[in-house]
Write a protein that holds these residues in place. Structure first.
Motif, PDB file in Angstrom:
ATOM      1  N   VAL A 271      49.042 -34.106  55.562  1.00  0.00           N
ATOM      2  CA  VAL A 271      47.891 -33.805  54.699  1.00  0.00           C
ATOM      3  C   VAL A 271      47.017 -32.756  55.381  1.00  0.00           C
ATOM      4  CG1 VAL A 271      45.816 -34.717  53.607  1.00  0.00           C
ATOM      5  CG2 VAL A 271      47.922 -36.083  53.652  1.00  0.00           C
ATOM      6  N   THR A 272      46.702 -31.686  54.680  1.00  0.00           N
ATOM      7  CA  THR A 272      45.824 -30.651  55.228  1.00  0.00           C
ATOM      8  C   THR A 272      44.374 -31.132  55.186  1.00  0.00           C
ATOM      9  OG1 THR A 272      47.289 -28.866  54.514  1.00  0.00           O
ATOM     10  CG2 THR A 272      44.997 -28.290  54.958  1.00  0.00           C
ATOM     11  N   LEU A 273      43.723 -31.090  56.331  1.00  0.00           N
ATOM     12  CA  LEU A 273      42.295 -31.409  56.407  1.00  0.00           C
ATOM     13  C   LEU A 273      41.517 -30.116  56.235  1.00  0.00           C
ATOM     14  CD1 LEU A 273      42.222 -33.822  59.490  1.00  0.00           C
ATOM     15  CD2 LEU A 273      42.644 -34.378  57.082  1.00  0.00           C
ATOM     16  N   LEU A 274      40.584 -30.098  55.299  1.00  0.00           N
ATOM     17  CA  LEU A 274      39.842 -28.878  54.998  1.00  0.00           C
ATOM     18  C   LEU A 274      38.354 -29.184  54.882  1.00  0.00           C
ATOM     19  CD1 LEU A 274      40.158 -25.815  54.294  1.00  0.00           C
ATOM     20  CD2 LEU A 274      40.162 -26.525  51.878  1.00  0.00           C
ATOM     21  N   GLY A 275      37.566 -28.566  55.733  1.00  0.00           N
ATOM     22  CA  GLY A 275      36.112 -28.712  55.676  1.00  0.00           C
ATOM     23  C   GLY A 275      35.493 -27.502  55.013  1.00  0.00           C
ATOM     24  N   SER A 276      34.159 -27.387  55.158  1.00  0.00           N
ATOM     25  CA  SER A 276      33.493 -26.238  54.559  1.00  0.00           C
ATOM     26  C   SER A 276      32.347 -25.773  55.437  1.00  0.00           C
ATOM     27  CB  SER A 276      33.031 -26.566  53.132  1.00  0.00           C
ATOM     28  OG  SER A 276      32.696 -25.381  52.434  1.00  0.00           O
ATOM     29  N   SER A 277      31.324 -25.184  54.820  1.00  0.00           N
ATOM     30  CA  SER A 277      30.431 -24.274  55.524  1.00  0.00           C
ATOM     31  C   SER A 277      29.374 -24.880  56.435  1.00  0.00           C
ATOM     32  CB  SER A 277      29.747 -23.352  54.504  1.00  0.00           C
ATOM     33  OG  SER A 277      29.204 -24.093  53.442  1.00  0.00           O
ATOM     34  N   ALA A 278      29.399 -26.175  56.703  1.00  0.00           N
ATOM     35  CA  ALA A 278      28.492 -26.731  57.711  1.00  0.00           C
ATOM     36  C   ALA A 278      29.195 -26.878  59.060  1.00  0.00           C
ATOM     37  CB  ALA A 278      27.971 -28.094  57.260  1.00  0.00           C
ATOM     38  N   PHE A 295      42.241 -27.068  62.862  1.00  0.00           N
ATOM     39  CA  PHE A 295      41.402 -27.502  61.735  1.00  0.00           C
ATOM     40  C   PHE A 295      40.852 -26.288  61.001  1.00  0.00           C
ATOM     41  CE2 PHE A 295      37.081 -28.505  60.150  1.00  0.00           C
ATOM     42  CZ  PHE A 295      37.461 -29.322  59.102  1.00  0.00           C
ATOM     43  N   LYS A 296      40.955 -26.321  59.678  1.00  0.00           N
ATOM     44  CA  LYS A 296      40.527 -25.221  58.826  1.00  0.00           C
ATOM     45  C   LYS A 296      39.274 -25.590  58.032  1.00  0.00           C
ATOM     46  CE  LYS A 296      45.344 -23.776  58.067  1.00  0.00           C
ATOM     47  NZ  LYS A 296      45.937 -24.854  58.891  1.00  0.00           N
ATOM     48  N   CYS A 382      17.041 -10.801  43.988  1.00  0.00           N
ATOM     49  CA  CYS A 382      16.869 -12.138  43.417  1.00  0.00           C
ATOM     50  C   CYS A 382      16.912 -12.105  41.897  1.00  0.00           C
ATOM     51  CB  CYS A 382      15.534 -12.729  43.854  1.00  0.00           C
ATOM     52  SG  CYS A 382      15.311 -12.827  45.641  1.00  0.00           S
ATOM     53  N   ASP A 383      17.615 -13.085  41.322  1.00  0.00           N
ATOM     54  CA  ASP A 383      17.530 -13.241  39.878  1.00  0.00           C
ATOM     55  C   ASP A 383      16.310 -14.103  39.554  1.00  0.00           C
ATOM     56  OD1 ASP A 383      18.198 -15.963  40.182  1.00  0.00           O
ATOM     57  OD2 ASP A 383      20.278 -15.682  39.554  1.00  0.00           O
ATOM     58  N   GLN A 384      16.115 -14.389  38.285  1.00  0.00           N
ATOM     59  CA  GLN A 384      14.888 -15.082  37.885  1.00  0.00           C
ATOM     60  C   GLN A 384      14.821 -16.524  38.362  1.00  0.00           C
ATOM     61  OE1 GLN A 384      14.680 -15.853  33.549  1.00  0.00           O
ATOM     62  NE2 GLN A 384      16.848 -15.239  33.426  1.00  0.00           N
ATOM     63  N   TYR A 385      15.934 -17.043  38.866  1.00  0.00           N
ATOM     64  CA  TYR A 385      15.950 -18.421  39.352  1.00  0.00           C
ATOM     65  C   TYR A 385      16.033 -18.506  40.879  1.00  0.00           C
ATOM     66  CZ  TYR A 385      17.015 -18.894  34.431  1.00  0.00           C
ATOM     67  OH  TYR A 385      16.971 -18.800  33.048  1.00  0.00           O
ATOM     68  N   GLY A 386      15.897 -17.365  41.547  1.00  0.00           N
ATOM     69  CA  GLY A 386      15.817 -17.382  42.998  1.00  0.00           C
ATOM     70  C   GLY A 386      17.119 -17.201  43.736  1.00  0.00           C
ATOM     71  N   GLU A 387      18.179 -16.819  43.032  1.00  0.00           N
ATOM     72  CA  GLU A 387      19.462 -16.551  43.698  1.00  0.00           C
ATOM     73  C   GLU A 387      19.455 -15.093  44.131  1.00  0.00           C
ATOM     74  OE1 GLU A 387      22.097 -18.156  45.436  1.00  0.00           O
ATOM     75  OE2 GLU A 387      22.099 -19.341  43.582  1.00  0.00           O
ATOM     76  N   CYS A 388      19.496 -14.854  45.445  1.00  0.00           N
ATOM     77  CA  CYS A 388      19.290 -13.496  45.956  1.00  0.00           C
ATOM     78  C   CYS A 388      20.492 -12.906  46.686  1.00  0.00           C
ATOM     79  CB  CYS A 388      18.101 -13.465  46.920  1.00  0.00           C
ATOM     80  SG  CYS A 388      16.584 -14.194  46.278  1.00  0.00           S
ATOM     81  N   GLY A 389      21.409 -13.733  47.171  1.00  0.00           N
ATOM     82  CA  GLY A 389      22.520 -13.244  47.976  1.00  0.00           C
ATOM     83  C   GLY A 389      23.843 -13.274  47.239  1.00  0.00           C
ATOM     84  N   LYS A 390      24.853 -12.740  47.885  1.00  0.00           N
ATOM     85  CA  LYS A 390      26.198 -12.708  47.333  1.00  0.00           C
ATOM     86  C   LYS A 390      27.138 -13.496  48.237  1.00  0.00           C
ATOM     87  CE  LYS A 390      24.866  -9.985  44.028  1.00  0.00           C
ATOM     88  NZ  LYS A 390      24.719 -10.496  42.640  1.00  0.00           N
ATOM     89  N   PHE A 391      28.299 -13.882  47.691  1.00  0.00           N
ATOM     90  CA  PHE A 391      29.251 -14.692  48.434  1.00  0.00           C
ATOM     91  C   PHE A 391      30.605 -14.012  48.513  1.00  0.00           C
ATOM     92  CE2 PHE A 391      32.599 -18.015  48.386  1.00  0.00           C
ATOM     93  CZ  PHE A 391      32.333 -18.583  49.631  1.00  0.00           C
ATOM     94  N   ALA A 392      31.118 -13.889  49.727  1.00  0.00           N
ATOM     95  CA  ALA A 392      32.477 -13.385  49.946  1.00  0.00           C
ATOM     96  C   ALA A 392      33.252 -14.491  50.647  1.00  0.00           C
ATOM     97  CB  ALA A 392      32.455 -12.129  50.800  1.00  0.00           C
ATOM     98  N   PRO A 393      34.290 -15.060  50.029  1.00  0.00           N
ATOM     99  CA  PRO A 393      34.969 -16.232  50.591  1.00  0.00           C
ATOM    100  C   PRO A 393      35.890 -15.907  51.753  1.00  0.00           C
ATOM    101  CG  PRO A 393      36.059 -15.536  48.583  1.00  0.00           C
ATOM    102  CD  PRO A 393      34.845 -14.666  48.724  1.00  0.00           C
ATOM    103  N   ALA A 394      36.030 -16.879  52.640  1.00  0.00           N
ATOM    104  CA  ALA A 394      36.960 -16.762  53.762  1.00  0.00           C
ATOM    105  C   ALA A 394      37.344 -18.158  54.222  1.00  0.00           C
ATOM    106  CB  ALA A 394      36.350 -15.968  54.911  1.00  0.00           C
ATOM    107  N   VAL A 395      38.368 -18.242  55.035  1.00  0.00           N
ATOM    108  CA  VAL A 395      38.778 -19.499  55.665  1.00  0.00           C
ATOM    109  C   VAL A 395      38.949 -19.233  57.157  1.00  0.00           C
ATOM    110  CG1 VAL A 395      40.524 -21.325  55.778  1.00  0.00           C
ATOM    111  CG2 VAL A 395      39.929 -20.290  53.560  1.00  0.00           C
ATOM    112  N   TYR A 396      38.430 -20.158  57.957  1.00  0.00           N
ATOM    113  CA  TYR A 396      38.501 -20.041  59.411  1.00  0.00           C
ATOM    114  C   TYR A 396      39.270 -21.228  59.991  1.00  0.00           C
ATOM    115  CZ  TYR A 396      35.158 -16.186  59.396  1.00  0.00           C
ATOM    116  OH  TYR A 396      34.559 -14.967  59.186  1.00  0.00           O
ATOM    117  N   GLU A 397      39.812 -21.029  61.195  1.00  0.00           N
ATOM    118  CA  GLU A 397      40.586 -22.081  61.854  1.00  0.00           C
ATOM    119  C   GLU A 397      40.230 -22.119  63.345  1.00  0.00           C
ATOM    120  OE1 GLU A 397      45.205 -22.548  63.164  1.00  0.00           O
ATOM    121  OE2 GLU A 397      44.839 -22.232  61.027  1.00  0.00           O
TER     122      GLU A 397
END
Length: 417
Positions: A271-278, A295-296, A382-397
Motif C-alpha cells: 500500500v502506498t503511503l501518501l501525505g500532503s503539505s504539512a 515516503f511520498k 486577490c479575488d473578492q473572497y481573499g484568494e490571492c495565490g496560485k497553486f502548482a502541484p508537485a510530489v516529494y519523496e
C-alpha cells in the motif's frame, strides 16, 4: 485511540467560536486627513508601525511557523526596516497550530490598538477562530499557509471579510492530489485519514470527492486525534480493506506514527503511503525515523522554475540570515504576505506636515484586496473572497533518515512532475 468512519467536523468548537466573533459595525471615524468607515490608526512621528504575526512556533510543527516568521523578517529587511517614514515593529505570537492557540494569539494581538495589520497564521485551525477576532477589531490579516477551502469560499461569513491568504485553497490541492493518485499511481481504491483539523478534514474530503469523479473508489474515511500515538487498530482495519493508497494529509506527530507503525501491519506492504503539505519538515524525519525513506507527500512545487523570479535571491538572503536553508515550504508565501501588507500600507497611509501618519482600517483592507504584484511564490492578486495565490502541484519523496540531511530538493526530492 478513537476513530470514526465518515465523521463530521471535529472542528465544530473552533467554528462556533468564529461564528460568535462577527465584526461589530463601528461608526466612521476622522483623524487628521483621513476618514474611514471602521476606524483610523494614528502613528505619531517617530513611532513604529506595528505589524503582528501568529504562527505555530512550538511543538512538532515548529518548522512550519518558524520558516514563515523568518521569511517576514527577511521581507522587513528588504524594505529597509521602515514604512512611510516609520520603523517597523514586528511581534509574533505562538498560535500552536490549534483552535485554542489561534484564538489566544489573535485575542492578544487584537488587544493592541496600535497593530496595523497581521501576517499569518500557518494553520487553518488557527485562522478559523483567529481571523474573525482580528477583523472584529478592524485588523486585516494575511494568511500564509492556512489552506482550508472554507476560509475563502464565496459562502464565507462576514467575519472573514478582513482575511486573505497568499497561499492557495485545498480545493486546488485536493483535485491535484486525486489526479496524481489516479493517473500516476494508477490507484483504483483508497482510504483517507484526517486528524480532525480543518485543514486535514477538508483536504481529505476534497481529494476523495475528486478521486471518485475520476472513477476511483474510496473504501473508508478514517479519523484519528492529534494526540493519538497507537495507530495499529486503525491501520489493521485499513489493511483488511486492501486499498492501493492510504492518503493522510495530517501533521507531523500523527504522520510520524502512521509511517512507522504501518511497517508492522501485515497487508500494508504494497500500500502506498501518501501525505500532503504539512509534512515538509526535518521534524518528520525525526518522527518517522528510518521508515521515512521512500515516503511520498504532495506539495506545492518549490523548484525555482515554478516560483517567482525573485525566489533564488530570497533563498540566498534567508540562508545568510539564519545559517541554514529554508526549513519548511511556505516561506515564499509568507514573504509575499509581508510584501502585500507593506504595499497596501504604502498605498493608503497619509502623513501630515508634523510627521504623524494616519491609516484608515477599512481602506487598508480594501488596498490589500486590490494590490497586485509578482511575488516570489508567483503572481499575487486577490479575488473578492481573499484568494490571492496560485497553486502548482508537485510530489516529494524523502531519501534519507538523518534529519541533518534535510534540504528541500535533495531530502526530500521532487519526484513529480
Amino acid at each position: 485511540m478513537k476513530y470514526v468512519r465518515y465523521p463530521g467536523a471535529w472542528a465544530v468548537g473552533a467554528l462556533a467560536i468564529a461564528a460568535l466573533m462577527a465584526p461589530v459595525a463601528n461608526a466612521a471615524e476622522t483623524k487628521g486627513p483621513v476618514t474611514d468607515d471602521i476606524g483610523v490608526l494614528m502613528i505619531p512621528k517617530g513611532a513604529p508601525i506595528q505589524i503582528g504575526g501568529y504562527w505555530v512556533l512550538s511543538g512538532a510543527d515548529t518548522a512550519l511557523g518558524t520558516d514563515q516568521k523568518r521569511a517576514v523578517e527577511v521581507a522587513i529587511k528588504d524594505v529597509g526596516g521602515k514604512l512611510v517614514g516609520h520603523p517597523i515593529k514586528f511581534t509574533a505570537e505562538d498560535s500552536l497550530c490549534n483552535p485554542e492557540g489561534g484564538q489566544t494569539a489573535a485575542t492578544k494581538i487584537a488587544a493592541n490598538p496600535a497593530i496595523a495589520i497581521v501576517i499569518g497564521p500557518s494553520c487553518s485551525s488557527e485562522a478559523t477562530p483567529g481571523a474573525p477576532i482580528l477583523w472584529k477589531a478592524g485588523i486585516t490579516s494575511i494568511g500564509t499557509s492556512p489552506t482550508a477551502p472554507s476560509l475563502t469560499l464565496p459562502t464565507r461569513k462576514p467575519e472573514y471579510d478582513g482575511f486573505v491568504r497568499t497561499c492557495y485553497s485545498d480545493a486546488e490541492q485536493g483535485a491535484a492530489d486525486a489526479k496524481y493518485v489516479h493517473d500516476v499511481l494508477k490507484a483504483t481504491k483508497i482510504v483517507t485519514v484526517h486528524d480532525g483539523s480543518p485543514y486535514a478534514q477538508q483536504l481529505s474530503v476534497v481529494m476523495a470527492d475528486n478521486f471518485k469523479k475520476l472513477g476511483g473508489t474510496v473504501l473508508s474515511a478514517e479519523a484519528v486525534a492529534p494526540t493519538d500515538v497507537d495507530m495499529h487498530p486503525m491501520l489493521t482495519r485499513v489493511a483488511t480493506e486492501k486499498p492501493d493508497v492510504l492518503y493522510f494529509p495530517v501533521f507531523v506527530a500523527v504522520a510520524g506514527q502512521i509511517i512507522r507503525q504501518a511497517k508492522d501491519v501485515p497487508g500494508l506492504e504494497k500500500v502506498t503511503l501518501l501525505g500532503s503539505s504539512a509534512l515538509l519538515a526535518p521534524d518528520l524525519i525525526s518522527a518517522a525515523r528510518e521508515s521515512v525513506v521512500g515516503f511520498k507527500f504532495t506539495y506545492p512545487d518549490l523548484t525555482p522554475q515554478a516560483m517567482g523570479k525573485g525566489y533564488p535571491k530570497f533563498v540566498t538572503e534567508y540562508t545568510k540570515a539564519f545559517n541554514e536553508a529554508p526549513i519548511a515550504g511556505y516561506h515564499a508565501h509568507a514573504y509575499d504576505g509581508a510584501m502585500l501588507a507593506f504595499k497596501a500600507i504604502e498605498t493608503v497611509a497619509k502623513t501630515d506636515k508634523s510627521g504623524v501618519t494616519y491609516i484608515g482600517r477599512k481602506a487598508l483592507r480594501d488596498a490589500v484586496f486590490a494590490t497586485k504584484f509578482d511575488g516570489i511564490s508567483g503572481p499575487i492578486a486577490c479575488d473578492q473572497y481573499g484568494e490571492c495565490g496560485k497553486f502548482a502541484p508537485a510530489v516529494y519523496e524523502y531519501t534519507n533518515a538523518d534529519a541533518k540531511t534535510f534540504k528541500i530538493g535533495d531530502n526530500p526530492k521532487k519526484i513529480w512532475p
